[in-house]
Motif scaffolding. Structure first.
Motif, short mmCIF file in Angstrom:
data_model
loop_
_atom_site.label_atom_id
_atom_site.label_comp_id
_atom_site.label_asym_id
_atom_site.label_seq_id
_atom_site.Cartn_x
_atom_site.Cartn_y
_atom_site.Cartn_z
N ILE A 37 -2.76 7.23 7.67
CA ILE A 37 -3.72 6.22 7.24
C ILE A 37 -3.05 5.20 6.32
CG2 ILE A 37 -5.83 5.84 5.90
CD1 ILE A 37 -6.80 8.56 7.07
N VAL A 38 -2.18 5.67 5.43
CA VAL A 38 -1.42 4.74 4.58
C VAL A 38 -0.57 3.83 5.46
CG1 VAL A 38 0.43 4.55 2.87
CG2 VAL A 38 -1.41 6.20 2.52
N ALA A 39 0.09 4.39 6.45
CA ALA A 39 0.93 3.58 7.34
C ALA A 39 0.12 2.51 8.07
CB ALA A 39 1.65 4.48 8.34
N LEU A 40 -1.11 2.83 8.43
CA LEU A 40 -1.96 1.84 9.10
C LEU A 40 -2.27 0.64 8.19
CD1 LEU A 40 -4.47 4.10 11.04
CD2 LEU A 40 -2.61 2.71 11.99
N HIS A 41 -2.23 0.86 6.88
CA HIS A 41 -2.46 -0.24 5.94
C HIS A 41 -1.35 -1.28 6.01
CE1 HIS A 41 -5.49 2.37 4.19
NE2 HIS A 41 -5.96 1.30 3.62
N TRP A 42 -0.21 -0.91 6.57
CA TRP A 42 0.91 -1.84 6.66
C TRP A 42 0.54 -3.05 7.51
CZ3 TRP A 42 4.81 -2.00 3.58
CH2 TRP A 42 5.87 -2.86 3.88
N TRP A 43 -0.35 -2.86 8.46
CA TRP A 43 -0.73 -3.95 9.35
C TRP A 43 -2.00 -4.64 8.89
CZ3 TRP A 43 1.79 0.40 11.01
CH2 TRP A 43 3.04 0.16 11.58
N GLY A 44 -2.37 -4.44 7.63
CA GLY A 44 -3.54 -5.10 7.05
C GLY A 44 -3.13 -6.31 6.25
N ARG A 45 -4.01 -6.69 5.35
CA ARG A 45 -3.74 -7.84 4.47
C ARG A 45 -2.57 -7.51 3.53
NH1 ARG A 45 -9.53 -7.55 3.01
NH2 ARG A 45 -8.70 -7.16 0.94
N ASP A 46 -2.03 -8.56 2.90
CA ASP A 46 -0.87 -8.39 2.03
C ASP A 46 -1.13 -7.42 0.88
OD1 ASP A 46 0.73 -9.98 3.56
OD2 ASP A 46 0.50 -11.77 2.30
N ASP A 47 -2.34 -7.46 0.27
CA ASP A 47 -2.62 -6.55 -0.84
C ASP A 47 -2.60 -5.10 -0.37
OD1 ASP A 47 -5.01 -6.91 0.60
OD2 ASP A 47 -6.25 -6.49 -1.17
N ARG A 48 -2.99 -4.88 0.87
CA ARG A 48 -2.97 -3.52 1.41
C ARG A 48 -1.54 -3.10 1.75
NH1 ARG A 48 -8.31 -4.34 4.95
NH2 ARG A 48 -9.74 -4.45 3.19
N ARG A 49 -0.71 -4.05 2.15
CA ARG A 49 0.70 -3.73 2.39
C ARG A 49 1.36 -3.28 1.09
NH1 ARG A 49 4.45 -7.08 6.43
NH2 ARG A 49 3.31 -6.50 8.28
N HIS A 50 1.08 -4.00 0.04
CA HIS A 50 1.64 -3.65 -1.27
C HIS A 50 1.15 -2.26 -1.68
CE1 HIS A 50 3.32 -4.14 -5.25
NE2 HIS A 50 2.15 -3.75 -5.74
N ALA A 51 -0.13 -1.98 -1.47
CA ALA A 51 -0.70 -0.66 -1.81
C ALA A 51 -0.02 0.43 -0.99
CB ALA A 51 -2.20 -0.66 -1.59
N ALA A 52 0.20 0.17 0.28
CA ALA A 52 0.86 1.16 1.14
C ALA A 52 2.29 1.41 0.67
CB ALA A 52 0.86 0.69 2.60
N SER A 110 -2.32 5.83 -6.33
CA SER A 110 -1.70 4.53 -6.00
C SER A 110 -2.75 3.53 -5.53
CB SER A 110 -0.63 4.70 -4.92
OG SER A 110 0.48 5.37 -5.44
N PHE A 111 -3.65 3.98 -4.67
CA PHE A 111 -4.69 3.07 -4.17
C PHE A 111 -5.69 2.74 -5.28
CE2 PHE A 111 -2.85 3.74 -0.12
CZ PHE A 111 -3.24 2.66 0.65
N ALA A 112 -5.96 3.67 -6.16
CA ALA A 112 -6.85 3.39 -7.30
C ALA A 112 -6.24 2.33 -8.21
CB ALA A 112 -7.13 4.67 -8.08
N LEU A 113 -4.94 2.42 -8.44
CA LEU A 113 -4.25 1.46 -9.32
C LEU A 113 -4.09 0.09 -8.67
CD1 LEU A 113 -1.53 3.82 -10.84
CD2 LEU A 113 -3.59 2.92 -11.97
N GLN A 114 -4.28 0.01 -7.36
CA GLN A 114 -4.18 -1.27 -6.67
C GLN A 114 -5.55 -1.93 -6.52
OE1 GLN A 114 -1.36 -2.83 -5.90
NE2 GLN A 114 -0.33 -1.11 -6.86
N ALA A 115 -6.55 -1.40 -7.20
CA ALA A 115 -7.90 -1.95 -7.18
C ALA A 115 -8.49 -1.98 -5.77
CB ALA A 115 -7.94 -3.32 -7.83
N LEU A 116 -8.30 -0.88 -5.06
CA LEU A 116 -8.93 -0.70 -3.75
C LEU A 116 -9.85 0.53 -3.87
CD1 LEU A 116 -5.76 -1.36 -1.56
CD2 LEU A 116 -7.76 -2.86 -1.79
#
Length: 177
Positions: A37-52, A110-116
């Motif tokens: 699921i984290v890897a799938l975030h790579w193909w999302g928006r830039d903020d999600r790439r950074h979170a991944a 990590s995702f909590a600290l990225q405001a997601l």
């Protein structure tokens, strides 16, 4: 107290085959599912790439910290001391801290600290379930998964403090693919 709580949780094992199967599945597939699921975030928006990217770095850092701890702390697994009944294959390393809990909480924090927040809550729920499954199947004490959760959270905090979004290395890494 750690042994007593661990024994209490593990004593539920073997009572309901459906629950046993679910806990075994969680303990074996929970982390690979979270990583996918984290890897799938790579193909999302830039903020999600950074979170991944941060989640991946925290995952690796947390496991590295665990390896250093395992060199110093030699805690037998609860099934080796007669506290639990093991439902899965035995592990070859020491019990403290739990790598599964470390990995799961490194991702969730990590995702909590990225405001997601919604993703963080979903990952946190899975992290708690994976951690409890490790106690349920008899491979860890509750203290082991608590220590792993702390290590994962620490790794996520360290990554957050040192890996800044938008710096040159971050832009390079998140521009791949």
């Amino acid at each position: 107290m750690d042994a007593a709580i661990t024994h209490c949780i593990n004593s539920l094992a073997g009572q309901v085959p459906l629950v046993d199967g679910a806990m075994i599945a969680l303990t074996q597939a929970g982390i690979p599912l979270m990583v996918a699921i984290v890897a799938l975030h790579w193909w999302g928006r830039d903020d999600r790439r950074h979170a991944a990217l941060c989640a991946g770095l925290a995952f690796l850092l947390g496991l590295a910290i665990n390896q250093a701890l395992l060199l110093e702390i030699h805690r037998l697994r609860p099934y080796e001391t007669g506290v639990t009944r093991l439902l899965i294959a035995p592990s070859a390393d020491w019990s403290f801290p739990s790598d599964h809990a470390t990995a799961a909480f490194a991702i969730a924090v990590s995702f909590a600290l990225q405001a997601l927040p919604r993703r963080a809550l979903a990952f946190l729920a899975v992290a708690v379930l994976v951690s409890l499954s490790r106690v349920y199947v008899g491979t860890h004490y509750l203290g082991d998964v608590s220590g792993g959760a702390a290590t994962g959270a620490l790794a996520a905090l360290l990554v957050r403090m040192t890996w800044r979004e938008g710096n040159r290395l971050d832009r390079l890494a998140t521009s791949l693919l």
